[in-house]
Scaffold this motif. Structure first.
Motif, PDB file in Angstrom:
ATOM      1  N   PHE A  94       0.811  -1.229   0.000  1.00 55.61           N
ATOM      2  CA  PHE A  94       0.000   0.000   0.000  1.00 55.61           C
ATOM      3  C   PHE A  94       0.840   1.273   0.000  1.00 55.61           C
ATOM      4  O   PHE A  94       0.520   2.241  -0.689  1.00 55.61           O
ATOM      5  CB  PHE A  94      -0.932   0.023   1.220  1.00 55.61           C
ATOM      6  N   ARG A  97       2.422   1.736  -3.362  1.00 57.09           N
ATOM      7  CA  ARG A  97       1.405   2.200  -4.326  1.00 57.09           C
ATOM      8  C   ARG A  97       1.211   3.712  -4.191  1.00 57.09           C
ATOM      9  O   ARG A  97       1.104   4.432  -5.177  1.00 57.09           O
ATOM     10  CB  ARG A  97       0.060   1.513  -4.071  1.00 57.09           C
TER      11      ARG A  97
ATOM     12  N   TYR B  78      -6.515   7.984  -2.223  1.00 61.23           N
ATOM     13  CA  TYR B  78      -6.508   6.589  -2.679  1.00 61.23           C
ATOM     14  C   TYR B  78      -5.877   5.681  -1.618  1.00 61.23           C
ATOM     15  O   TYR B  78      -6.305   4.545  -1.418  1.00 61.23           O
ATOM     16  CB  TYR B  78      -5.755   6.437  -4.018  1.00 61.23           C
ATOM     17  N   TYR B  79      -4.851   6.205  -0.939  1.00 65.86           N
ATOM     18  CA  TYR B  79      -4.224   5.419   0.130  1.00 65.86           C
ATOM     19  C   TYR B  79      -5.217   5.175   1.270  1.00 65.86           C
ATOM     20  O   TYR B  79      -5.329   4.055   1.786  1.00 65.86           O
ATOM     21  CB  TYR B  79      -2.978   6.145   0.647  1.00 65.86           C
ATOM     22  N   GLU B  82      -7.605   2.510   0.216  1.00 61.31           N
ATOM     23  CA  GLU B  82      -7.068   1.146   0.186  1.00 61.31           C
ATOM     24  C   GLU B  82      -6.805   0.578   1.579  1.00 61.31           C
ATOM     25  O   GLU B  82      -6.948  -0.619   1.797  1.00 61.31           O
ATOM     26  CB  GLU B  82      -5.764   1.107  -0.638  1.00 61.31           C
ATOM     27  N   THR B  83      -6.406   1.470   2.502  1.00 59.14           N
ATOM     28  CA  THR B  83      -6.025   0.957   3.822  1.00 59.14           C
ATOM     29  C   THR B  83      -7.155   1.055   4.842  1.00 59.14           C
ATOM     30  O   THR B  83      -7.093   0.407   5.882  1.00 59.14           O
ATOM     31  CB  THR B  83      -4.807   1.728   4.396  1.00 59.14           C
ATOM     32  N   PRO B  85     -10.878   0.627   4.346  1.00 56.70           N
ATOM     33  CA  PRO B  85     -11.978   0.398   3.400  1.00 56.70           C
ATOM     34  C   PRO B  85     -13.374   0.710   3.945  1.00 56.70           C
ATOM     35  O   PRO B  85     -14.333   0.685   3.179  1.00 56.70           O
ATOM     36  CB  PRO B  85     -11.829  -1.087   3.027  1.00 56.70           C
TER      37      PRO B  85
END
Lengths: 217, 217
Positions: A94, A97, B78-79, B82-83, B85
């Motif tokens: 993560f 990314r 976006y981070y 993703e982390t 949710p």
């Protein structure tokens, strides 16, 4: 399955944003067709009524894929990454990314929009070169700093990612505007690393169907 | 687990890019601390040596989270997505995700960079208002067109997404530069829909710890 219909990329040979997407398509081995859109012929085909229906921002790239039209290069690249996971262009970790997307965004939001054709026309002939150089220098100082903690062989670690797809076309733009790249050794090293990579090479402006013969070097 | 350490957001009350991230943090119910960075005090604290180590682009936002520093608002969002949710801000459907990111990118690459403080200082006092209006109008014409096929109650469908986190602060900027918003009825409707949403409300510039008392309305 709509994957059997080849995507169509609306592209201009020298557009760095189209070029980003071409590299990603090549790396992922996705066959695609190109529809060239001339950004200079008759005041710019991107401003035609027909193209405005494809991309209301009146710029390239745009893509017909899976039955829909997508615009904005990064959004297209993230879509390719999510729907065609072969040869990933984002690392699994993560934080890595985020580091990839950070470099993509610095280039896509912090550099390219300030030196693209539409803005330079607005800035005017007399000032446009200094203007472009100023913003590329500022952005590259930040990219170089970010790379000093993220780069391995490429922008983030030792695998090619979306950050490299964004960086290499921006280096080309920097050279067009005669930016002195010597203060950016990591950027230069990655550019050298990738300039002859076949997926980057075949996406290069000089290898596009709409590249004018006199521009091929 | 590093999630127990609260993230720190480097933020400026009126920065639309900081505001995007504040909305996303609120919607996801992620507790965070704010470190205000004044973009105007002593020529801009974002240009200090200390802050340049945090964000080499010398702008807000930046975030300390999970033991690292992240920059670029979309990359940060976006981070978080993703982390963390919980309360997703991207839809599950791939095409709808692309539509959300398309709107985010039009705003983050096609509008905001052209009317941010650093660029306007460069454009100069005399021309800056017309310059900002021009690019916001151009971008909003595209956003309005994209929304005409993607919007439900919000930018993409009936759930709040990252696109809404980007749109509302950009509408605020448009008003600051006296852009006539009547040609953009969908943008205006979504803005009205969200202006009193508690997560948007508490992220608003006037509710920030560094908002000067005279600016609170």
């Amino acid at each position: 399955m709509s994957h059997i219909i080849k995507p169509i990329l609306y592209s201009y040979w020298r557009s760095s944003c189209s070029w980003r997407v071409r590299i990603a398509l090549n790396l992922k081995e996705i066959p695609y067709d190109i529809k060239p859109v001339s950004l200079i012929k008759s005041g710019g085909e991107q401003h035609s009524n027909e193209f405005r229906d494809i991309n209301p921002m009146e710029q390239v790239p745009a893509m017909h894929i899976d039955g829909v039209t997508l615009v904005e290069s990064l959004s297209i690249m993230y879509y390719l990454e999510e729907t065609r996971p072969q040869r990933p262009l984002l690392p699994p970790d993560f934080i890595k990314r985020a580091k990839v997307r950070e470099i993509c965004e610095v280039i896509a939001s912090g550099i390219q929009p300030l030196q693209n054709l539409t803005v330079l026309i607005h800035v005017g002939e007399e000032k446009k070169n200094e203007w472009a150089k100023h913003w590329i220098n500022r952005g590259f100082r930040a990219v170089e700093k970010l790379l000093s903690s993220s780069a391995g062989k490429y922008c983030v670690g030792d695998e090619i990612t979306l950050a490299d797809c964004c960086l290499i076309p921006q280096v080309f733009n920097a050279r067009r505007f005669h930016v002195d790249l010597r203060p950016f050794p990591i950027i230069l090293r990655i550019d050298r690393e990738l300039e002859n990579h076949p997926c980057f090479r075949s996406a290069h402006p000089s290898n596009q169907p709409d590249c004018p013969p006199e521009a091929i070097k």
